[in-house]
Design an enzyme around this catalytic site. Structure first.
Site, PDB file in Angstrom:
ATOM      1  N   ASP A   1      28.930  27.078 -12.647  1.00 50.23           N
ATOM      2  CA  ASP A   1      29.299  25.757 -12.111  1.00 50.23           C
ATOM      3  C   ASP A   1      28.194  25.234 -11.198  1.00 50.23           C
ATOM      4  O   ASP A   1      27.862  24.046 -11.213  1.00 50.23           O
ATOM      5  CB  ASP A   1      30.620  25.863 -11.340  1.00 50.23           C
TER       6      ASP A   1
ATOM      7  N   HIS B   1      37.141  28.775 -10.362  1.00 46.67           N
ATOM      8  CA  HIS B   1      36.374  28.408 -11.565  1.00 46.67           C
ATOM      9  C   HIS B   1      37.361  27.751 -12.542  1.00 46.67           C
ATOM     10  O   HIS B   1      37.808  28.349 -13.520  1.00 46.67           O
ATOM     11  CB  HIS B   1      35.722  29.644 -12.188  1.00 46.67           C
TER      12      HIS B   1
END
Ligand code: LMR
Length: 301
Positions: free
Chosen positions: A114, A142
């Protein structure tokens, strides 16, 4: 899966890695984890049609309890464990809780993917390359509730280094489409490839493990954090067991900005959090707490 694993072994051999001495293909975690220094837990059960989130958590909890117990019994106590399989944060929490003889700080989950996604978006918007973008943070899960935060990040442009917000002068994009793009990137890749991310996930795993081993200090510049006038090295994001920093509940695995030295990570402290960030950091913590509560309920069954 042993036939597929044979194919992986052939590929590993064919890579002709100079440091690869031996491969032990096995489906038995007690064999796989014997005396190991590092574990990258990539496999998890993906969500199937009609499956509720709770069912997904339950199916994965079973897998990660087994892995945690095997790590506890077989691995070195210094083993570093990176959980990648989704839901990665909660899978990591379950693994860690199933391995009480290994320090909790030896468990982490992958949010570097990410962070890389966020850096790439910023670099492309600024018309520069990714290594010019520093200290973008991923907070939380996440998942699509994660919070990619640019408030402490900098970018180097031809006229010098400045904060990301000052360089881009586009708070609407930074507070809107940028966040949504990073939050939904995994889903966008699945929609396009009909498969989950592979190359970018592998690269992020390498980035995460390299920094855990060799540290964030050695290869990085010291930068001046302008608002507080405090010196920080460049930091990276990883999911770690929360110690309550930044008002996040203890015990959940939450992505924080960390610096790493001598193979030990430390959460970067003292960052100013505005109301916008607070709300987003709490929303992703709430999702993780719900996942934890869900796991707690069926693990007692
Ligand atoms: C990703 O972020 O690419 C993956 O975690 C998405 C997924 O659900 O496999």
């Amino acid at each position: 899966m042993m036939t597929a694993l044979d194919g992986v072994v052939m590929e590993l051999q064919d890579c002709a890695f100079p440091l690869l001495q031996e491969v032990i293909p096995t489906a038995d975690p007690n064999v796989a984890f014997e005396d190991i220094d590092a574990a990258i837990l990539v496999g998890a059960m993906p969500r199937k049609q009609g499956m509720e989130r709770k069912d997904l958590l339950k199916a994965n909890a079973k897998i990660f309890v087994v892995q945690g117990k095997a790590l506890d019994e077989k691995a070195k106590k210094t083993v570093k464990v990176l959980v990648v399989g989704n839901p990665a944060n909660t899978n990591c929490m379950i693994t860690q809780r199933s391995a009480p003889s290994i320090p909790a700080s030896n468990f982490s989950c992958l949010t570097r993917l990410d962070m890389n996604r966020a850096k790439s978006q910023i670099a492309s918007k600024a018309g520069t390359s990714v290594e010019k973008v520093k200290n973008v943070i991923i907070w939380g899960n996440h998942s699509s509730t994660q919070y990619p935060d640019v408030n402490h990040g900098t970018v180097v442009l031809p006229d010098g280094e400045s904060s990301i917000r000052a360089a881009l002068k586009d708070d609407n994009w930074l507070n809107g489409d940028f966040i949504k793009t990073v939050q939904k990137r995994g889903a966008a890749i699945i929609a396009a490839r009909k498969l989950s991310s592979a190359m970018s996930a592998a690269k992020a795993i390498c980035d995460h493990m390299r920094d855990w081993w060799f540290g964030t200090e050695a290869r990085k510049l010291i930068c001046l954090y302008t608002l507080l006038g405090i010196f920080f090295g460049e930091f990276v994001s990883m999911g770690v067991v929360s110690d309550g920093s930044y008002g996040i509940p203890e015990g959940i695995v939450y992505s924080y900005p960390v610096t790493i030295k001598d193979q030990k990570w430390e959460i970067v402290q003292g960052l100013t959090i505005d109301d916008f960030s607070r709300e987003k950091m709490d929303a992703t913590a709430k999702e993780l707490l719900e996942e934890k509560e869900s796991c707690d309920s069926f693990m007692q069954e």
